[in-house]
Scaffold this active site. Structure first.
Site, PDB file in Angstrom:
ATOM      1  CD  GLN A   1      29.741 -39.982 -28.532  1.00  0.00           C
ATOM      2  OE1 GLN A   1      29.456 -39.381 -27.499  1.00  0.00           O
ATOM      3  NE2 GLN A   1      30.824 -39.680 -29.226  1.00  0.00           N
TER       4      GLN A   1
ATOM      5  CG  PHE B   1      37.548 -39.723 -27.674  1.00  0.00           C
ATOM      6  CD1 PHE B   1      37.036 -39.586 -26.391  1.00  0.00           C
ATOM      7  CD2 PHE B   1      36.749 -40.346 -28.619  1.00  0.00           C
ATOM      8  CE1 PHE B   1      35.768 -40.059 -26.053  1.00  0.00           C
ATOM      9  CE2 PHE B   1      35.488 -40.817 -28.304  1.00  0.00           C
ATOM     10  CZ  PHE B   1      34.998 -40.681 -27.019  1.00  0.00           C
TER      11      PHE B   1
ATOM     12  CG  HIS C   1      39.107 -38.243 -21.349  1.00  0.00           C
ATOM     13  ND1 HIS C   1      39.276 -37.458 -20.219  1.00  0.00           N
ATOM     14  CD2 HIS C   1      37.824 -38.693 -21.294  1.00  0.00           C
ATOM     15  CE1 HIS C   1      38.152 -37.421 -19.535  1.00  0.00           C
ATOM     16  NE2 HIS C   1      37.250 -38.163 -20.163  1.00  0.00           N
ATOM     17  CD  GLU C   2      36.322 -42.297 -22.625  1.00  0.00           C
ATOM     18  OE1 GLU C   2      35.846 -43.229 -21.939  1.00  0.00           O
ATOM     19  OE2 GLU C   2      35.939 -41.112 -22.514  1.00  0.00           O
TER      20      GLU C   2
ATOM     21  CG  HIS D   1      31.393 -41.503 -24.497  1.00  0.00           C
ATOM     22  ND1 HIS D   1      30.464 -40.635 -23.944  1.00  0.00           N
ATOM     23  CD2 HIS D   1      32.605 -41.005 -24.120  1.00  0.00           C
ATOM     24  CE1 HIS D   1      31.100 -39.671 -23.293  1.00  0.00           C
ATOM     25  NE2 HIS D   1      32.398 -39.883 -23.387  1.00  0.00           N
TER      26      HIS D   1
ATOM     27  CE  LYS E   1      35.904 -39.330 -15.523  1.00  0.00           C
ATOM     28  NZ  LYS E   1      34.922 -38.309 -15.974  1.00  0.00           N
ATOM     29  CG  HIS E   2      36.363 -44.094 -17.812  1.00  0.00           C
ATOM     30  ND1 HIS E   2      35.496 -43.891 -16.766  1.00  0.00           N
ATOM     31  CD2 HIS E   2      36.179 -43.043 -18.664  1.00  0.00           C
ATOM     32  CE1 HIS E   2      34.799 -42.788 -16.969  1.00  0.00           C
ATOM     33  NE2 HIS E   2      35.186 -42.254 -18.107  1.00  0.00           N
TER      34      HIS E   2
END
Length: 227
Positions: free
Chosen positions: A34, A111, A114-115, A61, A118-119
């Protein structure tokens, strides 16, 4: 002999669970970067990390596992949460290349958490936590998007540039077609926001995208805001 229905039921449940686990695989990754100027140049605004203003460069991102049909797995293993100690040797590089612009200001850890949760957990059979973040950093280094755009005369100067010219500049430099996601600045002007590139199953090499995401449509001319 009468069939053992209890055994058959247990077998069926086991097969279903095996299929469910298999369905958490993936086919390829999106490497998503980003532009910080576009993240901040909205009505929502942004907050710089506690480490200071990020570099004027595209930031990571995420590295997102996806399926060839356009869907994607998420939150695949709650038993393997993000552990900062696993990437202690990468932290300084991540602060530069993977900064958070969300408010309130943070040290970026939320951050990254979360990444991964989730991923990243959806690719842990191939990439453990350290390998996952290392792969994203290596891929970003390979894909120097800002340099590719600047070489084509596309500068982060607040000017307008054609969507076609932006795509061509990146494809000419990297050899693969990108997907451009746009957002709008505070005045409603469409602007470069995120760049998607596709990566192979192992997180090591760029590939042609099996499918492009259905996100952030752009106008024919885009602003490239300063940062």
């Amino acid at each position: 002999m009468k069939p053992n229905y209890s055994f058959l039921l247990k077998l069926l449940i086991a097969q279903c669970l095996a299929l469910a686990c298999a369905s958490q695989g993936y086919d390829f990754f999106y490497l998503v970067q980003q532009w910080p100027g576009s993240y901040c140049d909205t009505t929502q605004g942004c907050c710089y990390p506690t480490t200071g203003k990020p570099a004027s460069d595209f930031g990571i991102h995420g590295l997102w596992p996806n399926y060839d049909d356009g869907s994607y797995p998420s939150n695949c293993d709650s038993n393997n949460p993000f552990d900062l100690s696993q990437v202690s040797d990468l932290t300084s590089q991540m602060q530069v290349s993977w900064p958070s612009l969300a408010c309130p200001s943070s040290d970026d850890t939320s951050f990254w958490t979360h990444e991964w949760d989730k991923h990243g957990t959806c690719s842990e059979s191939v990439l453990d936590e350290h390998a996952y973040f290392q792969a994203a950093l290596d891929l970003k280094a390979q894909a120097n998007i800002l340099q590719a755009l600047e070489n084509a005369g596309i500068q982060a100067d607040g000017g307008l540039y054609s969507l076609t010219g932006i795509k061509n500049a990146i494809q000419d430099a990297l050899g693969y077609e990108p997907w451009i996601e746009c957002n709008k600045d505070a005045s409603g002007q469409s602007q470069i926001y995120q760049i998607y590139l596709c990566v192979d199953y192992y997180g090591s090499s760029f590939i042609e995208c099996p499918v492009f995401p259905n996100v952030g449509s752009c106008t024919s001319n885009l602003e490239f805001p300063t940062f």
